[in-house]
Design a protein around this motif. Structure first.
Motif, mmCIF file in Angstrom:
data_model
loop_
_atom_site.group_PDB
_atom_site.id
_atom_site.type_symbol
_atom_site.label_atom_id
_atom_site.label_comp_id
_atom_site.label_asym_id
_atom_site.label_seq_id
_atom_site.Cartn_x
_atom_site.Cartn_y
_atom_site.Cartn_z
ATOM 1 N N ASP A 55 0.816 -1.220 0.000
ATOM 2 C CA ASP A 55 0.000 0.000 0.000
ATOM 3 C C ASP A 55 0.850 1.270 0.000
ATOM 4 O OD1 ASP A 55 -2.325 -1.463 -0.054
ATOM 5 O OD2 ASP A 55 -2.746 -1.231 2.101
ATOM 6 N N GLU A 56 2.112 1.159 0.397
ATOM 7 C CA GLU A 56 3.009 2.317 0.433
ATOM 8 C C GLU A 56 3.516 2.715 -0.954
ATOM 9 O OE1 GLU A 56 3.803 4.168 3.196
ATOM 10 O OE2 GLU A 56 2.296 2.918 4.193
ATOM 11 N N PHE A 57 3.330 1.866 -1.947
ATOM 12 C CA PHE A 57 3.862 2.120 -3.278
ATOM 13 C C PHE A 57 2.725 2.247 -4.285
ATOM 14 C CE2 PHE A 57 7.025 -0.248 -0.915
ATOM 15 C CZ PHE A 57 8.148 0.536 -1.101
ATOM 16 N N PRO A 58 2.792 3.255 -5.154
ATOM 17 C CA PRO A 58 1.740 3.405 -6.159
ATOM 18 C C PRO A 58 1.842 2.325 -7.230
ATOM 19 C CG PRO A 58 3.448 5.028 -6.522
ATOM 20 C CD PRO A 58 3.797 4.312 -5.245
ATOM 21 N N VAL A 59 0.704 1.970 -7.780
ATOM 22 C CA VAL A 59 0.641 0.989 -8.861
ATOM 23 C C VAL A 59 0.934 1.691 -10.175
ATOM 24 C CG1 VAL A 59 -0.868 -0.599 -10.106
ATOM 25 C CG2 VAL A 59 -1.027 -0.409 -7.619
ATOM 26 N N VAL A 60 1.775 1.080 -10.995
ATOM 27 C CA VAL A 60 2.098 1.629 -12.308
ATOM 28 C C VAL A 60 1.163 0.981 -13.321
ATOM 29 C CG1 VAL A 60 3.864 1.832 -14.086
ATOM 30 C CG2 VAL A 60 4.496 1.996 -11.664
#
Length: 66
Positions: free
Chosen positions: A52-57
């Motif tokens: 959840d800490e990283f955005p989805v590309v």
């Protein structure tokens, strides 16, 4: 976080099996007990909270990665 908890079930004639000091892993963000924790800066997170800490590309089909 890792907490040491007493999981003793009170067996008669205790053989000191070690369950009185059992480590349990809890996510610092959602506070759920999990099997694995991941270090992220100064927190210990479960896999879901870490992701959840990283955005989805999102890749557009018209864009080439080359």
């Amino acid at each position: 976080m890792i907490k040491i908890e007493d999981d003793c079930v009170g067996c008669p004639y205790c053989i000191n099996c070690g369950k009185s000091r059992t480590p349990h892993c809890y996510c610092d963000k959602c506070h759920q007990e999990v099997d694995e924790l991941y270090s992220y800066y100064d927190e210990q997170l479960c896999e879901k909270c870490l992701l959840d800490e990283f955005p989805v590309v999102i890749v557009d089909e018209e864009v080439s990665c080359w």
